[in-house]
Design a protein around this motif. Structure first.
Motif, PDB file in Angstrom:
ATOM      1  N   ASP A  32      -2.486   5.230  -1.692  1.00 44.13           N
ATOM      2  CA  ASP A  32      -2.734   4.290  -1.811  1.00 44.13           C
ATOM      3  C   ASP A  32      -3.831   4.138  -0.861  1.00 44.13           C
ATOM      4  O   ASP A  32      -3.990   4.203   0.134  1.00 44.13           O
ATOM      5  CB  ASP A  32      -2.277   2.713  -2.264  1.00 44.13           C
ATOM      6  CG  ASP A  32      -1.315   2.261  -3.808  1.00 44.13           C
ATOM      7  OD1 ASP A  32      -0.256   1.895  -3.507  1.00 44.13           O
ATOM      8  OD2 ASP A  32      -1.533   3.600  -4.323  1.00 44.13           O
ATOM      9  N   THR A  44      -4.464   2.256   4.350  1.00 43.08           N
ATOM     10  CA  THR A  44      -4.618   4.404   3.840  1.00 43.08           C
ATOM     11  C   THR A  44      -3.344   4.310   4.129  1.00 43.08           C
ATOM     12  O   THR A  44      -2.308   4.326   5.118  1.00 43.08           O
ATOM     13  CB  THR A  44      -5.476   5.360   4.198  1.00 43.08           C
ATOM     14  OG1 THR A  44      -5.075   5.260   5.717  1.00 43.08           O
ATOM     15  CG2 THR A  44      -7.152   5.008   4.212  1.00 43.08           C
ATOM     16  N   GLY A  45      -2.694   5.007   2.824  1.00 43.78           N
ATOM     17  CA  GLY A  45      -1.664   4.981   2.238  1.00 43.78           C
ATOM     18  C   GLY A  45      -1.060   6.387   3.833  1.00 43.78           C
ATOM     19  O   GLY A  45      -2.174   7.204   3.689  1.00 43.78           O
ATOM     20  N   SER A  46       0.174   7.446   3.901  1.00 42.03           N
ATOM     21  CA  SER A  46       0.177   8.613   4.545  1.00 42.03           C
ATOM     22  C   SER A  46      -0.351   9.680   3.934  1.00 42.03           C
ATOM     23  O   SER A  46      -0.485  10.522   4.430  1.00 42.03           O
ATOM     24  CB  SER A  46       1.575   8.976   4.861  1.00 42.03           C
ATOM     25  OG  SER A  46       2.567   8.555   3.366  1.00 42.03           O
ATOM     26  N   ASN A  88       1.172  -1.508   0.234  1.00 41.15           N
ATOM     27  CA  ASN A  88      -0.033   0.209  -0.530  1.00 41.15           C
ATOM     28  C   ASN A  88       0.534   0.997  -0.348  1.00 41.15           C
ATOM     29  O   ASN A  88       1.380   1.713   1.207  1.00 41.15           O
ATOM     30  CB  ASN A  88      -0.909   0.194   1.301  1.00 41.15           C
ATOM     31  CG  ASN A  88      -1.882   1.011   1.303  1.00 41.15           C
ATOM     32  OD1 ASN A  88      -2.833   0.667   0.431  1.00 41.15           O
ATOM     33  ND2 ASN A  88      -2.207   2.462   1.567  1.00 41.15           N
ATOM     34  N   GLY A  89       0.920   2.205  -1.140  1.00 39.23           N
ATOM     35  CA  GLY A  89       1.788   3.001  -1.195  1.00 39.23           C
ATOM     36  C   GLY A  89       1.422   4.445  -0.450  1.00 39.23           C
ATOM     37  O   GLY A  89       0.290   4.555   0.084  1.00 39.23           O
ATOM     38  N   VAL A  90       2.000   5.770  -0.672  1.00 40.05           N
ATOM     39  CA  VAL A  90       1.508   6.362  -0.070  1.00 40.05           C
ATOM     40  C   VAL A  90       0.337   7.255  -0.467  1.00 40.05           C
ATOM     41  O   VAL A  90      -0.998   7.585   0.135  1.00 40.05           O
ATOM     42  CB  VAL A  90       1.921   8.023   0.624  1.00 40.05           C
ATOM     43  CG1 VAL A  90       3.750   7.305   1.198  1.00 40.05           C
ATOM     44  CG2 VAL A  90       2.921   8.637  -1.278  1.00 40.05           C
TER      45      VAL A  90
END
Lengths: 362, 360
Positions: free
Chosen positions: A39, A81-83, A35-37
């Motif tokens: 995503d 959730t991403g940052s 899960n990327g920032v």
């Protein structure tokens, strides 16, 4: 050496995939990215079965890559959730439709028309920026850039809402773009299937007079009594069709088989507009005289942008519009596909992923 | 015997050239015109353009022709009499008549200045008029028409070169406006460089639009660029050229009425682009769904224009010094001209010098 689908990404995933042009789906182990920032990771609850899934599974359009996990009418719950994600939080009920990415920098992306971005990436059967394949919603989990995730309004049922993510936006977008929303005007809808039945509901919500045009007279009672259409026209009844010539301001043609447009163009008034939404493999037959003599037009449309998709969901929530669905178990998908090929469904199959996918895992 | 009844149908004698049958061959024809009614304008015909439709009709290619057939719907002349209720015109005015001489005046279309889409619209020739008689067009010495269907020709427009604007001109002007292909900076393609196409180039350029001519004939390139002012030229059979131009046009005005594939043209359009056909092939064309949907593109049609817009077009042409490129011929050369027109051997419209060469 290319990694196997299971090893391609860090997080295990499970779904059903078509493995060849027979289109038959079977269990399939693969993986999802971290899960990327930007995503959102979604646990999938339901996934609608769109006719495109069938076309793609059987390579009817000629660009299918196997194994293919279809499904682009996805409703689920956020698990991560991403940052950089502010719009969503864990446990939010969200949806994913036909796209999972676009270039975000072209004129179309800037106009909220990601669906027309030349680098738009489909939810399944497409290539991610990292070269891996996209896999769709006939699976337990999906990781998507937040821009391509929509919120499901609280009042909407998850199963009935799923088909709106493709079928809903596919009819809503052209109705707005081609100006088919003036109350009192007359809209004809060709085909009463997944797209058609949602178009009736949305058309009525816009205050239009709606006529369903179908080759099966057996759908008449449904159309009038349950879906709320104002009238019903059997397209292979020449006398009835003739009586309706020049009476419609707009027509939405949802039929995906090859067919002649001439009879439907005759139904249009002068300056009438016909929007075709089906994707037959061969060209349609278009007579030019009616276009010229009546200044009529035939246009196309392909789903809708993300902003409009959210707008459509909110509109449907406001008007209590959901799809009419037949919920199935994951392992019934092949039977469902056979029935779909014969249009034997009222009006969308929706897979109860959360409650049936795990059970099908070996 | 036949001719006598045409001569006696109406009170005023008239003379023209008519096609007598499907051979489409023209010959002298004595007939008659109605008296000048209270809303009518009578004028001496000076010039009449030869539209390709005249050829189609002379040979009954659309199955609607009545014989004897006097074609001609690009008519200009000088007013000789006006009815008592005519307000817009007076004797001596230079005027024109295009494709229509009547409509119902009460339907939606008529109420919106779209007489051309009125279901009861009456064509300038070969159609039944309100009084039950057949209309005769501009290959004749005089015309009588309802004031509503007459346009004024501004002083600065040469009459012979203005005549073709009354059909060819409005046919391409109307869709450029209606489909919003008239904004400076837009890129519009024009398919076919004939009577319609060459006027389309001129109008589009005057609107500030970048124009690419798309043609099957490489020989027309210099003309298109140097003489007509097009910005570029594409040969439709040149695959590389067509490929390079894909997705570059906001719209295309397609003037070709022969059967032709539209898939390549749809490919030339940008997303949300519009292909507008003003020529009408008789058989249906193949419309591929994918490119239409994937780019939210439109295929539309258009047919001449209403009277208000026709006057607007003429005034626009006058303001921008736009006229058709013509070859003036004498009345008795009409059959030769028709033969050449069939082979597209004209730059770009024949215009009959009626005033000087029609003889009883």
């Amino acid at each position: 050496m290319a990694k196997s689908p299971e090893e391609e990404h860090p997080h295990k995933a499970f779904g059903w995939a078509a493995k060849d042009t027979s289109g038959i789906l079977s269990p399939f182990h693969f993986s999802r990215r971290d899960n990327g920032v930007e995503d959102v990771t979604i646990k999938i609850l339901y996934c609608g079965v769109c006719h495109s899934d069938l076309h793609a599974a059987k390579n009817e359009w000629g660009f299918s890559r196997y194994p293919m996990v279809p499904g682009h009418e996805i409703v689920g719950l956020v698990t991560k959730t991403g940052s950089n994600v502010m719009k969503f939080k864990v446990d939010d009920r969200v949806g994913v439709g036909v796209m999972v990415n676009s270039c975000k920098s072209c004129e179309y992306c800037h106009q909220d028309l990601e669906n027309y971005c030349p680098q738009m990436i489909f939810t399944y059967n497409a290539q991610n920026h990292d070269g891996t394949k996209t896999y769709g919603g006939y699976s337990n989990t999906i990781v998507v850039d937040q821009h391509f995730v929509v919120r499901i309004p609280d009042s909407m049922p998850s199963d009935g809402c799923a088909p709106l993510l493709c079928a809903g936006i596919t009819v809503y977008s052209p109705m707005k773009y081609y100006g088919m929303t003036e109350p009192g005007k007359h809209l004809g809808i060709v085909g009463l299937g997944g797209l058609g039945h949602v178009a009736v509901k949305i058309g009525k919500a816009f205050g239009l007079k709606v006529t369903v045009i179908s080759s099966s007279s057996r759908k008449e009672r449904e159309a009038l009594d349950r879906l709320g259409a104002d009238s019903f026209l059997v397209s292979n009844d020449p006398a009835k069709m003739k009586a309706a010539f020049g009476t419609m301001d707009y027509i939405i043609d949802t039929v995906s088989a090859v067919h002649a447009l001439a009879p439907f163009l005759s139904l249009l008034k002068t300056n009438g507009k016909l929007v075709t939404l089906g994707l037959p493999e061969k060209p349609l037959e278009l007579p030019i005289f009616p276009l010229v003599l009546g200044r009529k037009l035939v246009g196309g449309s392909d789903v809708g942008g993300m902003k409009e998709t959210q707008e459509m969901l909110d509109f449907c929530a406001k008007h209590n519009i959901a799809a009419d669905v037949e919920v199935i178990q994951m392992d019934q998908i092949n039977t469902a596909m056979e029935r779909l090929a014969k249009s034997d469904v009222r009006y969308r199959f929706v897979i109860d992923v959360a409650n049936s996918l795990a059970q099908s895992q070996l | 015997m036949e001719d006598k009844s045409f001569e006696e149908e109406h009170p005023t004698k008239a003379f023209g050239w008519a096609a007598r049958d499907q051979s489409g061959v023209f010959s002298p024809f004595k007939f008659s015109r109605r008296s000048t009614g209270e809303k009518d304008v009578r004028f001496k015909v000076l010039f009449c353009g030869i539209c390709h439709s005249d050829l189609h009709m002379a040979k009954n290619e659309w199955g609607t022709s009545t014989y004897p057939l006097v074609p001609g719907h690009e008519i200009v002349g000088q007013v000789t009499e006006v009815g008592s209720k005519v307000e817009k015109f007076k004797v001596g005015d230079k005027v024109g008549v295009g494709c229509m001489v009547g409509s119902c005046h009460s339907c939606d279309s008529c109420s919106n200045n779209l007489e051309n889409y009125c279901p009861k619209m009456i064509l300038t020739y070969s159609t039944k008029y309100h009084d039950g008689t057949i209309t005769y067009g501009g290959y004749s010495d005089i015309m009588v028409a309802d004031e509503h269907f007459i346009v004024r020709i501004p002083e600065n427009l040469p009459l012979d070169a203005a005549a073709p604007l009354l059909c060819a001109g409005i046919t391409v002007y109307s869709p450029l406006r209606f489909f919003d292909l008239d904004k400076p900076g837009m890129h519009v393609g024009v398919v076919g460089l004939g009577g319609l196409g060459h006027v389309a180039v001129k109008f589009a350029k005057a609107m500030g639009v970048k124009v690419t001519v798309i043609s099957t004939s490489p020989g027309k390139k210099q003309e298109a660029l140097d003489h007509l002012g097009a910005d570029s030229f594409l040969v439709s059979r040149d695959q590389d050229g067509m490929q390079a131009a894909m997705g570059t046009m906001d719209g295309i005005i397609d003037t070709v009425s022969a059967m032709h594939p539209i898939l390549p043209l749809i490919g030339l359009l940008k997303t949300q682009g519009k292909l507008v056909l003003v020529g009408a092939p008789e058989k249906p064309l193949e419309l591929p769904a994918f490119p239409l949907l994937m780019g939210r593109k439109i295929v539309g049609g258009s047919c001449i224009g209403g009277m208000k817009e026709t006057q607007e077009m003429i005034d626009f042409a006058a303001k921008n010094s736009i006229t058709a490129d013509i070859e003036v011929i004498s009345m008795d050369c009409v059959n030769t001209a028709m033969d050449r027109l069939m082979k597209n051997d004209v730059r770009y419209r024949f215009v009959i010098d009626i005033g000087n060469t029609i003889k009883v």
